[in-house]
Design a protein around this motif. Structure first.
Motif, PDB file in Angstrom:
ATOM      1  N   SER A 252       4.485  22.978 -20.633  1.00  0.00           N
ATOM      2  CA  SER A 252       5.418  24.099 -20.762  1.00  0.00           C
ATOM      3  C   SER A 252       5.443  24.944 -19.493  1.00  0.00           C
ATOM      4  O   SER A 252       6.513  25.368 -19.038  1.00  0.00           O
ATOM      5  N   LEU A 253       4.267  25.181 -18.910  1.00  0.00           N
ATOM      6  CA  LEU A 253       4.200  25.964 -17.670  1.00  0.00           C
ATOM      7  C   LEU A 253       4.878  25.206 -16.531  1.00  0.00           C
ATOM      8  O   LEU A 253       5.565  25.803 -15.697  1.00  0.00           O
TER       9      LEU A 253
ATOM     10  N   GLY B 144       5.974  16.463  -6.305  1.00  0.00           N
ATOM     11  CA  GLY B 144       4.941  15.628  -6.930  1.00  0.00           C
ATOM     12  C   GLY B 144       4.043  16.433  -7.853  1.00  0.00           C
ATOM     13  O   GLY B 144       3.629  15.952  -8.916  1.00  0.00           O
ATOM     14  N   VAL B 145       3.747  17.674  -7.479  1.00  0.00           N
ATOM     15  CA  VAL B 145       2.904  18.553  -8.299  1.00  0.00           C
ATOM     16  C   VAL B 145       3.583  18.837  -9.638  1.00  0.00           C
ATOM     17  O   VAL B 145       2.985  18.685 -10.704  1.00  0.00           O
TER      18      VAL B 145
ATOM     19  N   VAL C  24      -6.741  20.386 -16.279  1.00  0.00           N
ATOM     20  CA  VAL C  24      -6.953  21.831 -16.454  1.00  0.00           C
ATOM     21  C   VAL C  24      -5.951  22.589 -15.606  1.00  0.00           C
ATOM     22  O   VAL C  24      -5.404  22.075 -14.631  1.00  0.00           O
ATOM     23  N   LEU C  25      -5.712  23.836 -15.974  1.00  0.00           N
ATOM     24  CA  LEU C  25      -4.750  24.679 -15.263  1.00  0.00           C
ATOM     25  C   LEU C  25      -5.117  24.899 -13.804  1.00  0.00           C
ATOM     26  O   LEU C  25      -4.250  24.957 -12.933  1.00  0.00           O
ATOM     27  N   SER C  26      -6.415  25.038 -13.530  1.00  0.00           N
ATOM     28  CA  SER C  26      -6.850  25.339 -12.167  1.00  0.00           C
ATOM     29  C   SER C  26      -6.430  24.251 -11.177  1.00  0.00           C
ATOM     30  O   SER C  26      -6.103  24.547 -10.023  1.00  0.00           O
ATOM     31  N   GLU C  27      -6.421  22.990 -11.616  1.00  0.00           N
ATOM     32  CA  GLU C  27      -5.995  21.899 -10.731  1.00  0.00           C
ATOM     33  C   GLU C  27      -4.511  22.023 -10.393  1.00  0.00           C
ATOM     34  O   GLU C  27      -4.096  21.826  -9.245  1.00  0.00           O
ATOM     35  N   PHE C  28      -3.718  22.338 -11.390  1.00  0.00           N
ATOM     36  CA  PHE C  28      -2.282  22.513 -11.199  1.00  0.00           C
ATOM     37  C   PHE C  28      -2.009  23.658 -10.225  1.00  0.00           C
ATOM     38  O   PHE C  28      -1.228  23.518  -9.270  1.00  0.00           O
TER      39      PHE C  28
END
Length: 573
Positions: free
Chosen positions: A458-459, A507-508, A523-527
Motif C-alpha cells: 500500500s505504501l 526498480g525500488v 521490512v519497511l527500513s529496506e524499502f
C-alpha cells in the motif's frame, strides 16, 4: 456469557536433595487481563551441577509472571512470552558471565522452563529444557513437548538447551485449540521418570474436585518409586471456555446510547461543536472544543444506519483503543478523557492541515525529495503499528494527513488488525479485505490474511501515485482473484521523459508493489533505505545500453571487433 475458568493444583518438594532447585507459579488475573492475556502457569527446574540454579529458577518464574502481564495488550501471546523469556535469558547469561562460573556454564545461572498460557480458546506452550507438558483429553494422553537432551550413550545425556545457557535462546512454541475438560500436566524429570502415565490419569480422575490433592498424590508416588531428584508437578483443568453470542455482544457494545445529530454551536457531553469536518455512510467527524480545557478535538460518532451491525460497532470502538496504544509522532493521537461519557463516540487530536489526496491535487508533479520525505514519515508511523503487532490494512492518501508544519500522520484505524485481539474469542466474523481496493495488496483478494508486506504494498502504491498521478496496475488488482491472474499483472514503469526521476527508483517501487508478498521488501527500513541509496541490482537492470550511453565508444568497439575478425581470417589464409 461464560468466561474462561480453570482449576489448578500444584505441589513441589526437594525430595532426597538438600535443597529444592525447582520453582513454579501460577497467575490467574481478573478482567480485563484475563481476556487480554490469559492464565499463566510456569515451571522451572534447576540443574544439579549448579549451586545457584535455584536462583535462576525463581528469577525465571517470578520474572515471567510479572513481565508477561506488562507486555502490550496488542501483542500476541507468542510475541509477549518470547520477548519476556529472551530478556530473562539475557539477564541469567550475564549473571553467569559476571560470576566465578563464567568459564563453566553448567555451574552458572541455568535452568529449564516450561510455560502454559491459556487464553480464550487456545493453549500456548513454551518450552526449553527437559521438563515436560502433557495434555489429557478424555482417554488420550499426549506429550506436547520434546526433551532438549543430547544423548552420549544409553545411560549418559546432557542438557542441550536451557535458560541462561547461551546468549541466544531458542524456545519451542506450539498452540493447541481447547475444549472444556482438557487437562494439562507440567512435570519435572523427577516426576515423569518415576510415575506411570496411568497413575497420573487415575490421580486426576480420582481427585476431580481437588487438583492440589491430585498433584500431591503424583508427587508422593514419584518418591515412593525411588525418585532421587527434586519433584514438582502442576495440574491445570479447563472448566469453561469464553462464549459470547452476537446478541450479548451487541448489548455490551450498545451499553451507551448513540449520540443525537450534532450540529454547529451545540453543546454535547462537555464539548462545543464547531463544525462538521467529514461525513459518510459509516461515521460523522466533527471539530469541537472541550469546554473545560478549551482544547480543539475531533469527535467521531457512529452511523445510525449501522447501529444493528455488531461487527461495525466493534471496529468503531477499537479505533480509540488502538490510538491510545500507538504512541508515535506520525500516528493520530487519542485525547485522554477524564469525564464520564454518556454516549458512544471517540475523541482524537485535531490535525490542522490537508489529506495527502488534496496535497497530490495541489502538487501534481512534486520534487522527488518531497516524495521521499512524506513516504519516510508514513513509514515511521507504520513501523510503530508493526512493532505493536498491528497491520493498518487501509493505508491510502485519504487516511494520511499533512499538518501545517509538514508533519505527516496516519489516521483512521477502522481496518487495523491487532494480533492480541485476534486471539480472543468473538462471535463477530472479521473479513481480511477491509481496506480500499485500489491500495489493497493482491493477497487480500485471494482471501488470505495480511502481513507486513501487505502494508508495504500500500505504501509503495502511494509513493508511485505521488510520482505519477496514477496507480501501478490501474484498477486490475481488484479483479485478480487467482494466483494465475495475478501473474499476468504488468507493472507500468513510472519513468517519464518529462520527469527527472532516477531510473533505479523505478526498480525500488516495482519491488515494493510486486503482486506476490514474498518478492516484496521484508521490512519497511529496506524499502526506505533503497529510496535514498541506489541499489546496484536496480542500477544494472535499468542501465541503458552502451549505444545510448556512449555512441562513439560503441562504434569504436564494433570497429575493433571487426578489425580483429578480419585479421584472424587473413592469418588463416
Amino acid at each position: 456469557m461464560s468466561q474462561l475458568r480453570v482449576s489448578i493444583g500444584q505441589c513441589s518438594d526437594k525430595g532426597l536433595k538438600a535443597i529444592n532447585q525447582d520453582f513454579h507459579g501460577v497467575l490467574v488475573p481478573k478482567e480485563p487481563q484475563l481476556s487480554a492475556k490469559g492464565v499463566a502457569v510456569v515451571l522451572a527446574d534447576g540443574i544439579s551441577s549448579s549451586d545457584v540454579s535455584q536462583e535462576a529458577s525463581e528469577s525465571s518464574v517470578t520474572g515471567f509472571l510479572a513481565d508477561y502481564y506488562c507486555t502490550s495488550e496488542a501483542w500476541s501471546v507468542k510475541k509477549s512470552a518470547q520477548t519476556v523469556l529472551g530478556a530473562t535469558n539475557s539477564w541469567l547469561y550475564s549473571q553467569t558471565r559476571q560470576s566465578q562460573y563464567r568459564y563453566d556454564k553448567d555451574r552458572g545461572y541455568v535452568c529449564t522452563l516450561s510455560a502454559l498460557i491459556v487464553k480464550s480458546t487456545t493453549a500456548h506452550v513454551f518450552h526449553v529444557g527437559d521438563a515436560r507438558v502433557y495434555r489429557l483429553r478424555g482417554d488420550d494422553w499426549e506429550q506436547l513437548t520434546d526433551d532438549h537432551r543430547f544423548w552420549v550413550s544409553q545411560d549418559t545425556s546432557y542438557l542441550s538447551r536451557a535458560m541462561g545457557m547461551d546468549s541466544h535462546l531458542e524456545v519451542d512454541y506450539s498452540a493447541h485449540p481447547l475444549i472444556e475438560g482438557d487437562v494439562f500436566v507440567l512435570a519435572t524429570d523427577g516426576i515423569y521418570e518415576f510415575v506411570a502415565d496411568k497413575f497420573v490419569r487415575q490421580a486426576i480422575e480420582g481427585s476431580h474436585n481437588d487438583l492440589d490433592k491430585a498433584a500431591k498424590l503424583i508427587l508422593e508416588e514419584a518418591l515412593e518409586q525411588g525418585s532421587d531428584d527434586n519433584v514438582t508437578v502442576q495440574v491445570v483443568r479447563v472448566d469453561s471456555l469464553p462464549e459470547q453470542d452476537v446478541k450479548s455482544l451487541y448489548h455490551e457494545l450498545t451499553e451507551l446510547p448513540f449520540p443525537p445529530v450534532l450540529e454547529a454551536r451545540m453543546e454535547f457531553d462537555g464539548y462545543l461543536i464547531i463544525r462538521e469536518l467529514y461525513a459518510s455512510s459509516r461515521s460523522h467527524v466533527l471539530l469541537a472544543v472541550d469546554t473545560q480545557t478549551q482544547q480543539q478535538v475531533v469527535l467521531k460518532t457512529p452511523s445510525v444506519d449501522l447501529r444493528d451491525d455488531p461487527a461495525y460497532l466493534e471496529r468503531f470502538l477499537i479505533e480509540e483503543w488502538i490510538a491510545k496504544r500507538v504512541n508515535n509522532a506520525h500516528v493520530l493521537k487519542a485525547v485522554s478523557h477524564t469525564r464520564k461519557r454518556h454516549f458512544t463516540y471517540t475523541v482524537n487530536e485535531f490535525i490542522e492541515g490537508q489529506t495527502l489526496t488534496q496535497w497530490m491535487i495541489d502538487n501534481p508533479k512534486p520534487d522527488i525529495e518531497l516524495v521521499r520525505g512524506i513516504v519516510e514519515q508514513i513509514a515511521k508511523g507504520l513501523r510503530a503499528f508493526h512493532r505493536a503487532e498491528m497491520l493498518h490494512q487501509d493505508l491510502r492518501p485519504e487516511n494520511i494527513m499533512i499538518d501545517t508544519t509538514g508533519t505527516v500522520k496516519i489516521i483512521d484505524f477502522g481496518s487495523t488488525r491487532v494480533a492480541g485481539i485476534m486471539e480472543m474469542s468473538t462471535p463477530v466474523e472479521h473479513h481480511n479485505l477491509l481496506g480500499t481496493a485500489q491500495y489493497a495488496a493482491p493477497e487480500y483478494f485471494l482471501g488470505e490474511s495480511g502481513t507486513v508486506q501487505s502494508d508495504i504494498f500500500s505504501l509503495g502504491v502511494i509513493a508511485y501515485q505521488m510520482l505519477t498521478g496514477r496507480l501501478p496496475y490501474g484498477a486490475k488488482v481488484a479483479r485478480c482473484k487467482t494466483r494465475a491472474a495475478q501473474r499476468k499483472l504488468v507493472y507500468e514503469t513510472l519513468l517519464d521523459e518529462e520527469r527527472e526521476i532516477p531510473a533505479w527508483i523505478d526498480g525500488v517501487i516495482k519491488k515494493a508493489v510486486h503482486p506476490f508478498p514474498e518478492k516484496r521488501y521484508d521490512v519497511l527500513s529496506e524499502f526506505i533505505y533503497d529510496l535514498r541509496h541506489p541499489n546496484q541490482a536496480f542500477i544494472s537492470k535499468t542501465k541503458p545500453p552502451l549505444m545510448d550511453r556512449n555512441p562513439v565508444l560503441f562504434w569504436k568497439s564494433v570497429s575493433l571487433i571487426l578489425a580483429l575478425s578480419i585479421i584472424a581470417i587473413l592469418s588463416r589464409c
